[in-house]
Structure formats: structure tokens, C-alpha cells
Design a protein around this motif. Sequence first.
Motif, PDB file in Angstrom:
ATOM      1  N   ALA A  19       0.832  -1.211   0.000  1.00 16.01           N
ATOM      2  CA  ALA A  19       0.000   0.000   0.000  1.00 16.01           C
ATOM      3  C   ALA A  19       0.867   1.260   0.000  1.00 16.01           C
ATOM      4  O   ALA A  19       0.660   2.154  -0.820  1.00 16.01           O
ATOM      5  N   ALA A  33      -8.820  -3.546   4.543  1.00 18.98           N
ATOM      6  CA  ALA A  33      -8.173  -2.703   3.527  1.00 18.98           C
ATOM      7  C   ALA A  33      -8.083  -1.260   4.022  1.00 18.98           C
ATOM      8  O   ALA A  33      -7.101  -0.554   3.763  1.00 18.98           O
ATOM      9  N   GLY A  61      -1.809   1.430  -7.260  1.00 18.76           N
ATOM     10  CA  GLY A  61      -1.606   0.572  -6.099  1.00 18.76           C
ATOM     11  C   GLY A  61      -2.583  -0.574  -5.954  1.00 18.76           C
ATOM     12  O   GLY A  61      -3.398  -0.852  -6.837  1.00 18.76           O
ATOM     13  N   PRO A  62      -2.495  -1.244  -4.805  1.00 16.34           N
ATOM     14  CA  PRO A  62      -3.219  -2.503  -4.605  1.00 16.34           C
ATOM     15  C   PRO A  62      -4.706  -2.347  -4.291  1.00 16.34           C
ATOM     16  O   PRO A  62      -5.159  -1.274  -3.899  1.00 16.34           O
ATOM     17  N   THR A  63      -5.414  -3.453  -4.478  1.00 12.54           N
ATOM     18  CA  THR A  63      -6.817  -3.598  -4.065  1.00 12.54           C
ATOM     19  C   THR A  63      -6.924  -4.926  -3.324  1.00 12.54           C
ATOM     20  O   THR A  63      -6.248  -5.890  -3.696  1.00 12.54           O
ATOM     21  N   ILE A 107      -6.194   1.258   1.265  1.00 13.31           N
ATOM     22  CA  ILE A 107      -6.424   0.756  -0.102  1.00 13.31           C
ATOM     23  C   ILE A 107      -7.896   0.346  -0.225  1.00 13.31           C
ATOM     24  O   ILE A 107      -8.560   0.111   0.788  1.00 13.31           O
ATOM     25  N   ASP A 162       2.470   1.839  -3.287  1.00 11.19           N
ATOM     26  CA  ASP A 162       1.557   1.777  -4.452  1.00 11.19           C
ATOM     27  C   ASP A 162       1.958   0.669  -5.422  1.00 11.19           C
ATOM     28  O   ASP A 162       2.062   0.885  -6.644  1.00 11.19           O
ATOM     29  N   ALA A 219      -9.578  -3.774 -10.599  1.00 12.36           N
ATOM     30  CA  ALA A 219      -8.403  -3.786  -9.719  1.00 12.36           C
ATOM     31  C   ALA A 219      -7.111  -3.904 -10.528  1.00 12.36           C
ATOM     32  O   ALA A 219      -6.102  -3.263 -10.208  1.00 12.36           O
ATOM     33  N   ARG A 239      -6.424  -0.577 -12.165  1.00  9.45           N
ATOM     34  CA  ARG A 239      -5.931   0.334 -11.137  1.00  9.45           C
ATOM     35  C   ARG A 239      -4.442   0.062 -10.856  1.00  9.45           C
ATOM     36  O   ARG A 239      -3.622   0.982 -10.799  1.00  9.45           O
ATOM     37  N   ALA A 240      -4.101  -1.210 -10.699  1.00  9.88           N
ATOM     38  CA  ALA A 240      -2.706  -1.580 -10.404  1.00  9.88           C
ATOM     39  C   ALA A 240      -1.795  -1.217 -11.579  1.00  9.88           C
ATOM     40  O   ALA A 240      -0.731  -0.616 -11.397  1.00  9.88           O
ATOM     41  N   TYR A 261      -5.049  -0.024   5.726  1.00 13.75           N
ATOM     42  CA  TYR A 261      -3.853   0.187   4.907  1.00 13.75           C
ATOM     43  C   TYR A 261      -4.082   1.236   3.813  1.00 13.75           C
ATOM     44  O   TYR A 261      -3.216   1.443   2.964  1.00 13.75           O
TER      45      TYR A 261
END
Length: 332
Positions: A173, A207, A241-243, A212, A176, A232, A235-236, A210
Motif C-alpha cells: 500500500a 483494507a 496501487g493494490p486492491t 487501499i 503503491d 483492480a 488500477r494496479a 492500509y
Amino acid sequence: MDNENRSEIPLEALPPQELLLRMYRRMFLIRRFEERVNELYMEGRIPSTLHLYIGQEAVATGVCANLGEGDYVLSTHRPHGHSLAKGVAPRAIMAELFGKATGCCKGKGGSMHVGDITQGVLPAIAIVGANVPIAAGTALAAKMQKTGGVTVCFFGDGASNEGAWHEGLNVAAVWDLPVIFVCENNLYAASTSFSKTFKIQNVAERANAYGIPGVVVDGNDVLQVFNTAKAAVERARGGMGPTLIECMTYRQCGHSRSDPRTYRTREEEDAWKELDPIPHYRAWLIDQGRAEATALSRLESEVEQTIQDAIAFAEASPEPTAGDIYQGVFKE
Ligand SMILES: Cc1ncc(C[n+]2csc(CCOP(=O)(O)OP(=O)(O)O)c2C)c(N)n1
Ligand SMILES: [Mg+2]
């Protein structure tokens, strides 16, 4: 749940026709592969133990349908479905289960370590939660090398109570990193039910801690899983960053081969079997005019042949030799 209401995804958001059929094929392959593997195990033709993925096929299939070359997948002790969904050859996995030299880990790993780095699947790690920091590592490598690749980390509800899980999510997180954390919440960690080890309703709530996004989806609905994972992954890949995606599902078998399942009722199991992802998706494809029943039956026969071929290949393959023992252990 009837098929009409099962997936509320607008038609224009549906993946193209070919992908819809490919997802059915993958789910069916994973199911029948494991059913056959279970029979072979019971006949004593496959050594070691097995953690079957039966019931959870929509998760691996829906997520991995968004991935391509250069993307990584990590799994733990229940990895057959993840490897098949990402494209590891059935022959290579079957031979690995038989402990043969032609297996994806040259027969040295067995069920809990299947994977094939050439297909972007890291050999699985049976330590619950241990794949999470490693997923942060492969995502960090992709980010530093600017490959554009994403990493998907599959784990169970129980794994999210491991320290390594929290460390991995936090570092992913704050940096990213291009990683998607996919929790397969099948309501149990071995014999321990979710409600005994969580004060919250959903793993996805974590989530927030963190910073996210955390999403809960019906993990038995391959289209919902596909669409959520798509967002997701975008987005990544876009550097955001993460999901954390929590897929609600159920393992239809015991935890491993020696599980009397005394911690849950047969009624609960029957109720979840009604929600089996594969017949539901099959009926949906037919109801929506996306596939003819005869075409699906043909595809199913092809899958049966693929599995038969994988078994024949594994049986005919040589055992590893004593001379192979140090190969692949140390970096040359
Ligand atoms: C660190 C660690 N503790 C315990 C085990 C033994 N173990 C193997 S699987 C498992 C349950 C994991 O549950 P969950 O993460 O929900 O995954 P599921 O089996 O439900 O897919 C346990 C306790 C292990 N492999 N690693
Ligand atoms: Mg679990």
C-alpha cells in the motif's frame, strides 16, 4: 439464487463472447481435473495429500481471465485451480502430482508447490500467509523494472490473520505496488470457522487500515469476480496501487484428504452446493443465449480428453533420478 438475479452486471460490461466461453471451459477443467485427481489419489496412484479447490473455481477463473504474459500469480496450499486458470499445462501439473520428472517442478514439489514460472505462476508456498510479502516483492520488481506487469496473490480467510499478511499489505500500500490481493473466504481455516477468529464481518474491511480499496464479491459468480478483478488490475497497472478483493465462496470438500468435517453441518454443505458456480454459469450462458447446450457439452468432452491425456502423459513419464536431486536447488 436464480440465474436472472445472480449477476447484475450490465450487458455492455460483459466480457466478449470468446472470453465468456473460455471462462466456462477453465472452470470445468479445474473441476474435472481435481475430481479425477481425487479418484487417482484414492486409488493410491498419486502420493502425498491434496487440498482440493472444488467449489471455488469461479475465483481463480474470473481473476486470471484478466491476466496475461508478464503478470504473476502466487498461491498457497490449494494451488491447482490457480495454476490451471493462469495457463499452466494440465500435463505439467498432473505429472507433478504423480511426482514425475516431467512435472512443472520436476516432480520435487507435489501438490502444494505446483506452479510454472514460464507461465507467470510462482511455485506455490504451503506456509499460510507467506506468499503475501513475496507478492509485494514481485510487484516491487515489476514496478522498478517498469514491466507493466501486475501480481495477483491468492490466499484464504485464515491467512489474513497471519502477521506476514499485514506486513505485505502495508508495504504494498505505501509503495503503491501493482498487486491485487484476492482473499478466498471459504468460511473456514481448516476446522476453524470464520466467526471464531474475526471480530469483523469481512476481511475486506481490513483494507481501510492500509488505505487501499477493499471489495466484497460473490466468489461463486465468475462474472462478478471477473469485473471486480478487471477494475483492480486496471488500477494496479495504472500505478494506483493494490486492491483487496474478498470473494465469498465455499470449499465443497474437506480441508485436505483426511478431514471428517465434524465442524460443519451437512445442511450447510448442501446449501452451498446449490450455489455451485459451474452449473449456475452454464445455465446463465444458455438462458442468455450466449451458448448452446450442445456446444457446451462438446467443450466438456474436449476437457475430459485433455485430462485423460494429462493422466496418460503423467503415467508414462519417468521418475526423477537420484542425480537430479541437487538440480534447481542452488542458483547456477
Ligand atoms: C503458517 C502456517 N500455519 C499453519 C499451517 C497449517 N495449515 C495449512 S492450511 C491451513 C488453513 C488455512 O486456511 P485459509 O487461509 O482460510 O485457507 P483455506 O484452506 O481455507 O483455503 C492451516 C492452518 C500452515 N500451512 N502454515
Ligand atoms: Mg479458508
